[in-house]
Design a protein around this motif. Structure first.
Motif, short mmCIF file in Angstrom:
data_model
loop_
_atom_site.label_atom_id
_atom_site.label_comp_id
_atom_site.label_asym_id
_atom_site.label_seq_id
_atom_site.Cartn_x
_atom_site.Cartn_y
_atom_site.Cartn_z
N ALA A 18 0.55 -1.11 0.01
CA ALA A 18 0.05 -0.03 0.13
C ALA A 18 0.72 1.06 -0.01
CB ALA A 18 -0.85 -0.10 1.33
N ILE A 19 1.88 1.10 0.62
CA ILE A 19 2.83 2.43 0.52
C ILE A 19 3.56 2.68 -0.66
CG2 ILE A 19 4.99 3.34 1.66
CD1 ILE A 19 4.52 1.66 4.25
N MET A 20 3.90 1.40 -1.30
CA MET A 20 4.52 1.67 -2.57
C MET A 20 3.51 2.37 -3.52
SD MET A 20 7.41 0.16 -2.53
CE MET A 20 8.24 -0.94 -1.62
N ILE A 21 2.19 1.83 -3.44
CA ILE A 21 1.14 2.24 -4.21
C ILE A 21 0.78 3.89 -4.23
CG2 ILE A 21 -1.48 2.29 -4.71
CD1 ILE A 21 -1.42 -0.67 -4.26
N GLY A 22 0.80 4.32 -3.00
CA GLY A 22 0.79 5.59 -2.74
C GLY A 22 1.95 6.48 -3.21
N LEU A 23 3.27 5.99 -2.82
CA LEU A 23 4.32 6.63 -3.50
C LEU A 23 4.30 6.52 -5.13
CD1 LEU A 23 6.96 5.00 -1.20
CD2 LEU A 23 6.33 7.52 -1.01
N GLY A 24 4.06 5.54 -5.67
CA GLY A 24 4.10 5.58 -6.96
C GLY A 24 2.68 6.48 -7.47
N GLY A 25 1.85 6.69 -6.86
CA GLY A 25 0.87 7.61 -7.40
C GLY A 25 1.25 8.72 -7.54
N ILE A 26 1.98 9.38 -6.41
CA ILE A 26 2.55 10.65 -6.50
C ILE A 26 3.24 10.91 -7.60
CG2 ILE A 26 3.77 12.28 -5.26
CD1 ILE A 26 2.80 11.06 -2.73
N GLY A 27 4.47 9.79 -7.90
CA GLY A 27 5.30 10.08 -8.66
C GLY A 27 4.60 9.93 -10.12
N PHE A 28 3.88 9.03 -10.24
CA PHE A 28 3.00 8.89 -11.77
C PHE A 28 2.40 10.17 -12.09
CE2 PHE A 28 -0.21 7.81 -14.82
CZ PHE A 28 0.49 7.03 -15.51
N PHE A 29 1.59 10.70 -11.26
CA PHE A 29 0.80 11.78 -11.48
C PHE A 29 1.34 13.43 -11.55
CE2 PHE A 29 -2.40 8.52 -10.02
CZ PHE A 29 -2.92 8.21 -11.22
N CYS A 30 2.27 13.31 -10.83
CA CYS A 30 3.14 14.47 -10.80
C CYS A 30 4.25 14.77 -11.65
CB CYS A 30 3.63 14.94 -9.29
SG CYS A 30 2.70 15.20 -7.96
N SER A 31 4.36 13.53 -12.50
CA SER A 31 5.50 13.55 -13.52
C SER A 31 5.68 14.51 -14.51
CB SER A 31 5.75 12.01 -14.31
OG SER A 31 4.46 11.89 -14.68
N SER A 32 4.49 14.91 -15.17
CA SER A 32 4.48 15.80 -16.19
C SER A 32 4.19 17.42 -15.80
CB SER A 32 3.52 15.45 -17.38
OG SER A 32 3.91 14.20 -17.90
N VAL A 33 4.23 17.74 -14.51
CA VAL A 33 3.47 18.99 -13.90
C VAL A 33 4.69 20.05 -14.24
CG1 VAL A 33 3.16 20.23 -11.80
CG2 VAL A 33 2.33 17.98 -12.21
N PHE A 34 6.08 19.66 -14.04
CA PHE A 34 7.19 20.56 -14.17
C PHE A 34 7.27 21.06 -15.67
CE2 PHE A 34 11.37 21.75 -15.61
CZ PHE A 34 11.58 22.64 -14.45
#
Length: 387
Positions: free
Chosen positions: A298-314
């Protein structure tokens, strides 16, 4: 013939984005240095600042020097500084040498991020810019992903994590050589376009540029903060040892790489603002998971979600800013990269908040505040675009 030339000079520029990702090694390095030199949580929180504080100090001067010496020259200077910085903590490993290495890494990475993004505009034009910037972020994310694996491999093969530094040094040298033998035509900066630090700060009067500047400040804070807290969550909640806890950073960077890769295709076809809005919504849901879960999966899912959905913001914020004021591309680049100093400000706040709360939920609170601004940014930017 011209098309062939564009493709050939596009590849060395893209490869240099790999060097840009080296600054993210500070995430796993913080955990190792904290353990090696018995640092407190608050003190360890300042280690990323040694890298990212230079984005605040040197971004605008780098942009002005870029006006004078050119984008490619500044990229090459950054590669030399990074190369030296990677060798210092390898040959002399103590707390002071590590800080010196991270300072040089930060200085080099600041100059690189200021100059490399505008350099890409010399080989990519028009509507392809946002997707091309996102491809660059894919390369950067792959570099970030490799860092924890290289550190783990160094421990298993050589018995010490710091053997990743000479690997990074050799890659930086290769990037320098590729660009050295690459011809890139740059348009000369006219005298009337050459600015000063004050003229660059005058961009603050533009509410759109200010909005996106703060967006970059907070998205980098989310990036560095999540990278830093990832191994700590696995140690605190799942009982992982230090070497295995680096898996949290690896999952984060893998998902960030996947998200940036997907974004490089989608952003060539869908609205940047809509893409930003939906990604911010799911990023908030991802961090909400982390407040309550304890299982490694579950921790990996949460961390991965942040990484995935913030990846193109910059990339989206950077591209929207350059499109808003293309005649000020160099100054805007320097000004926006100043916002990368969010990576210096957010981790210490996380460390302090963690000590106050007594667990890593303190860090998650700080990251949530950063994401809340990005949600606001996506909504306001959307209304301006509609107008």
């Amino acid at each position: 013939m011209k098309k062939i030339f564009v493709k050939t000079n596009f590849i060395p520029v893209l490869f240099t984005f790999f060097v840009m990702g080296f600054c993210d090694v500070v995430g796993i390095a913080t955990s190792h240095i904290k353990a090696d030199f018995d640092l407190s949580e608050a003190m360890a929180g300042f280690i990323p600042s040694m890298v990212f504080i230079w984005f605040l100090i040197l971004s605008l001067p780098s942009a002005l020097l870029m006006n004078r010496f050119g984008r490619k020259t500044m990229v090459q200077v950054s590669n030399i500084i990074t190369f030296i910085g990677m060798l210092v903590p390898f040959f002399v490993y103590n707390f002071v040498s590590c800080m010196i290495g991270f300072v040089l890494l930060g200085v080099g990475n600041t100059i690189l991020q200021v100059s490399l993004n505008p350099l890409l505009t010399n080989v990519v034009k028009g509507d392809k810019l946002t997707s091309s910037l996102t491809v660059g972020q894919v390369i950067k994310a792959i570099s970030s992903l490799c860092g924890p694996f290289i550190a783990l491999g160094a421990v298993q093969v050589f018995g010490s994590w710091e053997y990743l530094f000479p690997v990074f040094a050799l890659i930086t040298l290769l990037a320098w050589l590729l660009l050295f033998f690459t011809q890139i035509d740059e348009e000369p900066v006219q005298k009337e376009q050459k600015g000063s630090v004050l003229s660059a700060f005058a961009l603050l009067k533009d509410p759109t540029i200010l909005l996106f500047f703060l967006g970059i400040f907070f998205v980098v804070g989310v990036d560095v903060g999540t990278n830093t807290v990832a191994p700590k969550l696995l140690i605190e909640r799942a009982g992982f040892d230090l070497d295995k806890a680096g898996l949290g950073s690896s999952v984060y960077f893998f998902c960030r790489t996947a998200g940036a890769f997907l974004g490089s295709f989608l952003l060539a076809r869908v609205s940047e603002i809509k893409y930003l809005r939906w990604n911010m919504l799911f990023a908030v849901l991802s961090i909400a998971i982390l407040f309550f879960v304890k299982s490694p999966l579950a921790i990996m899912i949460g961390l991965g979600g942040i990484g995935f959905f913030c990846s193109s913001v910059f990339s989206v914020l950077f591209s929207l800013s350059l499109k808003a004021r293309p005649e000020k591309a160099n100054e805007i680049s320097g000004f926006l990269i100043t916002g990368v100093s969010g990576g210096a400000v957010i981790p210490p706040l996380m460390g302090i908040c963690t000590q106050l709360v007594g667990n890593q939920n303190g860090s998650l609170i700080v990251i949530t505040v950063c994401l809340a601004y990005l949600v606001f940014c996506s909504l306001v930017a959307g209304r301006k675009t509609a107008k």
